[in-house]
Design an enzyme around this catalytic site. Sequence first.
Site, PDB file in Angstrom:
ATOM      1  N   ASP A 136     -57.072 -19.269  -1.345  1.00  0.00           N
ATOM      2  CA  ASP A 136     -55.890 -19.370  -0.007  1.00  0.00           C
ATOM      3  C   ASP A 136     -54.596 -19.026   0.120  1.00  0.00           C
ATOM      4  O   ASP A 136     -54.856 -20.570   0.008  1.00  0.00           O
ATOM      5  CB  ASP A 136     -56.742 -18.907   0.711  1.00  0.00           C
ATOM      6  N   ASP A 190     -56.619 -23.282  -6.109  1.00  0.00           N
ATOM      7  CA  ASP A 190     -57.286 -23.216  -4.737  1.00  0.00           C
ATOM      8  C   ASP A 190     -56.980 -21.235  -4.745  1.00  0.00           C
ATOM      9  O   ASP A 190     -56.104 -21.080  -5.020  1.00  0.00           O
ATOM     10  CB  ASP A 190     -56.417 -23.336  -3.749  1.00  0.00           C
TER      11      ASP A 190
HETATM   12  C1  BG6 Z   1     -60.566 -22.567   3.124  1.00  0.00           C
HETATM   13  C2  BG6 Z   1     -59.511 -21.448   4.325  1.00  0.00           C
HETATM   14  O1  BG6 Z   1     -59.653 -21.462   1.741  1.00  0.00           O
HETATM   15  O2  BG6 Z   1     -61.821 -21.586   3.396  1.00  0.00           O
HETATM   16  C3  BG6 Z   1     -60.468 -21.830   5.575  1.00  0.00           C
HETATM   17  O3  BG6 Z   1     -58.513 -21.675   4.185  1.00  0.00           O
HETATM   18  C4  BG6 Z   1     -61.451 -21.618   5.862  1.00  0.00           C
HETATM   19  O4  BG6 Z   1     -59.968 -21.762   6.321  1.00  0.00           O
HETATM   20  C5  BG6 Z   1     -62.736 -21.873   4.634  1.00  0.00           C
HETATM   21  O5  BG6 Z   1     -62.240 -22.506   6.505  1.00  0.00           O
HETATM   22  C6  BG6 Z   1     -63.490 -21.621   3.998  1.00  0.00           C
HETATM   23  O6  BG6 Z   1     -64.488 -20.328   4.402  1.00  0.00           O
HETATM   24  P1  BG6 Z   1     -65.287 -19.357   4.665  1.00  0.00           P
HETATM   25  O7  BG6 Z   1     -64.900 -18.022   3.300  1.00  0.00           O
HETATM   26  O8  BG6 Z   1     -66.357 -20.071   3.413  1.00  0.00           O
HETATM   27  O9  BG6 Z   1     -65.761 -19.424   5.964  1.00  0.00           O
HETATM   28 MG    MG Z   2     -54.926 -22.844   0.348  1.00  0.00          MG
END
Ligand code: BG6
Ligand code: MG
Length: 215
Positions: free
Chosen positions: A10, A8
């Site tokens: 984040d 993963d």
């Molecule tokens: C995830 C985050 O990694 O990505 C979420 O934890 C986020 O909070 C999701 O909504 C989508 O992200 P992005 O960058 O496509 O808007």
């Molecule tokens: Mg995560």
Amino acid sequence: MIQGVIFDLDGVLVSTDELHYQAWKKLAGELGITGFNREDNKRQRGVSRMASLEIVLEKSGKTYTDEEKAELADRKNEYYKAMLSGLSEKDVLPGAKETLEILRGKGVLTAVGSASKNAPLILEKIGLLPLLDKISCGLDVTKSKPDPEVFLVAAKKLGLNPSVCLVVEDAAAGIQAAAAGGMKSLAVGPLYETLGGTYQARDLSYVKDWEEILK
Ligand code: BG6
Ligand code: MG
């Protein structure tokens, strides 16, 4: 024997939660939604951009058309991308880079499995792209974790059966997604002891014996 590790993004390789929160907060302010807070933001982790927007709009008295929602999500993404401009190698979480190097040294394939459509941009900014074999992200899938789609796509891109892949996750939905996809998991992050992963570590720098996890 594990032949591929899917990370993963984040909370595992980098922390962008605060930036997501600030960008959504700015949008909420513009829409007159004052109640959006960090507790709401916790529920946005791991879910898609549109699902995150729905969480922001829960506290709005107004209803929005699909077209308006698309514009709001785009607007937040512009704020978020501007905030990402300051991201660099210093934002890589403890042990992440070293882990990717160790795995490459052992001939284990690596991928990212992330809901974010900004994953390639973020990985480029934090300098980890060269250490990853494949990326599966929000651009590749239609279903959010706990659906296993993003991890199954990662395994497929690596050319591996899910049964020989291990997922590294910091969120309950991600650990569930790994199990649903038939993969073992390593739980990391502040909640690592409570997520129910096959293996557990406070963060990647705490994993001392990769042989044990890969066997
Ligand atoms: C995830 C985050 O990694 O990505 C979420 O934890 C986020 O909070 C999701 O909504 C989508 O992200 P992005 O960058 O496509 O808007
Ligand atoms: Mg995560």
